[in-house]
Design a protein around this motif. Structure first.
Motif: not given
Lengths: 332, 404
Positions: A172-183
């Protein structure tokens, strides 16, 4: 421009996660190590938001890890044994503390920032050591039980539940990180790292973005700490220590900053090497580990995660073959 | 001893299949069913959780040497069985690592008992694991008072700081000392020492006129020594963890002439740890300490222990940790003989109330507390044949932890 590209999740990336999920069947006697790797990886991801994206440096990131751990432990000790809300509480406490100190941290840069974060971390450690009533001082907190995760999976001696739980939270943290990095927010952070003056000219409120970034990273660190407290059912001063702040920085150097897999690969390699070497040679393993790390940094200066990224760079060919078009080619 | 470790690694591969099989059987049942050990010719598996690297590496080294010496002097077997020792390094206080090691030692390496535990947070953290798995643990150093209460599977055979500090208060009171100041390192055990000495000194008719605490890392003792000198108590009791701190304090006290000012120095045995005491030099002479062990203890078993250790390691002297680890195997041996070779609960029952002769003198594991009951000696530091030695001249029998 690999640093700016919003590297989206490639379908093939499911493979390492499937491998991780299969660990209890492949190597059931290594799940305990596995859950500690997952926790360290989550902690490294949170530090990477600071170091790899926002360009902030910290020698006191363990402060937030420890706050999360103590918050979750105290909650469980006082009768609230539901694990997921415990995690949320850990993240919340760490985030609030970060919001308090963030203005101080983002005021300064470079060495001064290292000093400020180091100082804050040491002060918190000392305060926790004095507050025996709350933290148990040197003895730490232990002897709390947690209810089953989601009411279904009780924590077992072998650590299977702990592993599944830690891995799910890491994912979950990884997905969040990925989304955040692309935002846009992720772009703003990286922009501030590369050229703050230009970001200001573009109208970005740099200070505010950095404070937000600092708080988000602290929340993730707090969740990682809470996870450690829950899965080991204990917490001690060591979770706030300078040693832990330094360790996670080493992990990040090993894995590489700014990439999604840096923290993961770093944590995996560091913990596996540590476990293997220290069982092989209990007295001298630190020397071997040091040598291995120097070699890694010399041979792959971008960190081991860089190797993963290079592999990833070769993947688009595979997409075209399978027909799933990914925008990666355009931006890079 | 490294073969033991390698053996542990080699076994993991074969253990894997067993664990896989038992996966379906349900977690709870697995760890527990390990009855009659005596009948099996399998080696006795002991997990060591201790510090082998970093600034406290000496702890693990002393304990390993102590255990190796016991094995050497007792035919290489514990309760008639070969021994496999699986070592895990926590590199200092690291409760999360200690918990994982305890679980892995129990589930993966199938140990019959866990030993070691040098730091209190590590010991406290593994309590729930021991209770869950019903695996006995013999604590060889961790000194927090609460440890035995954290799991019914703990038995402590080392000592607590309160246990060796309280007799000093009583002794000083009996000597007619009316006023004393205390100076301790500002951390958990330091607070224990201050409290235990203060209580027993007050009970013996003395009065603590000042309680000072110095930071644990890099303290400058000159200011503290000056305050003691200005206050002019009849005695000053100090406690610092064993290492360089006691020697630094003794040197500062000598430079500022505490003895000349008529202030008598009292301490616990940490101030005269065999690994560091020679560095104190003349500043250590005449110091009165209370502790459970001195390498100069006059008994046949102790002479055998010290001579055996010196034969193996030359000038690297044994200290109380090596002695405790030596006792650890002796305790395990005696308890297994009593339990008929059975582990788990039967072994714990056998450990309760176990009394035997140690190099430090007669000791007993309290039947209710599972904590050590032992003689605490009052010693004076003297120079014999050019070396500093703690000569025992008074003692308190059957001392328990006053803070438990």
């Amino acid at each position: 421009m690999t640093t700016l590209g919003p590297r989206r999740v490639h379908p093939a990336e499911i493979l390492p996660w499937l491998a991780l999920a299969a660990l209890p069947w492949i190597a059931p006697d290594h799940v305990l190590l596995g859950s500690q790797i997952a926790i360290l990886a989550l902690f490294a991801l949170s530090l990477d938001l600071l170091v790899g994206h926002a360009g902030l440096v910290s020698l006191g990131h363990a402060a937030f890890f420890g706050l999360g751990a103590y918050a979750a432990a105290l909650l469980a000790l006082h009768g609230w044994s539901e694990p997921l809300t415990g995690l949320a509480a850990g993240g919340l406490v760490a985030g609030l503390a970060a919001a308090l100190v963030a203005p101080l941290v983002v005021r300064v840069h470079g060495l001064a920032q290292l000093m400020v974060t180091l100082g804050l971390g040491l002060m918190l450690h000392e305060a926790a050591s004095r507050a025996r009533v709350l933290t148990g001082g040197d003895d730490g907190l232990s002897g709390f039980d947690l209810s089953p995760v989601l009411g279904l999976f009780p924590f077992d001696l072998y650590g299977f539940t702990a592993y599944g739980y830690a891995l799910a939270v890491l994912a979950a943290g990884f997905l969040f990180y990925t989304r955040l990095a692309a935002s846009p927010f992720g772009y703003a952070l990286r922009g501030l790292k590369q050229n703050p003056a230009r970001m200001a000219a573009l109208g970005t409120d740099g200070r505010r973005r950095l404070i937000q970034g600092f708080v988000v990273a602290a929340v993730l660190a707090g969740i990682a700490g809470a996870l450690l407290a829950q899965t080991t059912q204990s917490v001690a001063l060591e979770s706030l220590s300078f040693h832990r702040s330094a360790e996670v920085l080493i992990v990040l150097c090993l894995g590489g900053t700014g990439g999604r897999y840096g923290g993961l690969v770093g944590a995996l390699v560091y913990m596996a090497a540590r476990d293997w070497l220290s069982a092989l040679s209990p007295h001298y393993w630190t020397g071997w580990l040091g040598a291995a790390m120097m070699l890694t940094v010399l041979v792959v200066p971008g960190g081991l995660g860089g190797v993963a990224r290079r592999l990833h760079g070769r993947l688009p060919r595979l997409h075209r073959a399978t027909g799933t078009r990914v925008a990666a080619g355009g931006e890079s | 001893m490294d073969e033991a470790t390698l053996d542990g690694i080699a076994r993991r591969t074969s253990d894997r299949r067993t664990v896989l099989k038992s996966l379906g059987a349900g977690a709870a049942a697995l760890a527990l069913g390990r009855p009659a050990l005596a009948q099996s010719s399998e080696p006795l598996r002991i997990g060591m959780i201790v510090t082998y690297s970093g600034p406290y590496a000496d702890y693990g080294r002393q304990m390993d040497n102590g255990m190796a010496l016991w094995l050497k002097q007792n035919g290489g077997k514990v309760a008639g069985r070969e021994v496999a020792i699986i070592k895990r390094d926590t590199a200092g206080p690291a409760p999360d690592l200690a918990t994982r090691f305890a679980r892995e030692l129990i589930t993966r390496d199938k140990v019959d008992a866990i030993m070691g535990l040098d730091f209190s947070p590590n010991a406290i953290a593994i309590g729930p694991v021991l209770s869950q798995a019903k695996i006995p643990c013999i604590v060889l150093n961790a000194s927090a008072s609460v440890i035995p209460s954290k799991s019914p599977y703990f038995a402590r055979i080392s000592f607590t700081v309160g246990q060796v500090s309280a007799p000093m208060g009583t002794w000083a009171g009996r000597q007619g000392t009316k006023t004393a100041m205390t100076l301790v390192s500002d951390y958990g055990p330091g607070a224990d020492a201050e409290k235990a000495f203060g209580q027993s000194f007050a009970a013996a008719g003395g009065k603590v006129v000042g309680a000072l605490r110095a930071p644990l890392s890099n303290p400058d003792f000159s200011a503290f020594v000056q305050r003691i000198r200005d206050e002019k108590p009849e005695a000053a009791f100090f406690f610092f963890p064993s290492g360089d701190l006691p020697n630094n304090f003794l040197k500062a006290a000598r430079e500022r002439g505490l003895a000349e000012a008529g202030i008598r120095l009292l301490a616990t045995g940490e101030a005269m740890d065999d690994s560091y005491m020679q560095a104190a030099g003349d500043a250590g002479l005449g110091l009165i300490t209370t502790h459970h062990y001195s390498t100069a203890h006059p008994s046949d078993l102790n002479r055998r222990f010290v001579a055996g250790y010196r034969a193996e390691h030359g000038d690297y002297a044994p200290n109380y940790m090596a002695m405790t680890a030596y006792d650890g195997l002796a305790a395990l041996d005696a308890a297994l003989a009593k339990s008929g070779g059975k582990g788990g609960d039967a072994l714990m029952t056998a450990l309760r109330g176990l009394a035997f002769e140690s190099p430090r003198g007669p000791i007993e594991i309290g039947p209710e507390t599972r904590d050590i009951v032992q003689t605490v000696y009052v010693r004076r530091t003297e120079r014999i044949d050019g070396r500093l030695v703690c000569t025992e001249f008074d003692k308190f029998d059957r001392v328990t932890d006053p803070l438990a």
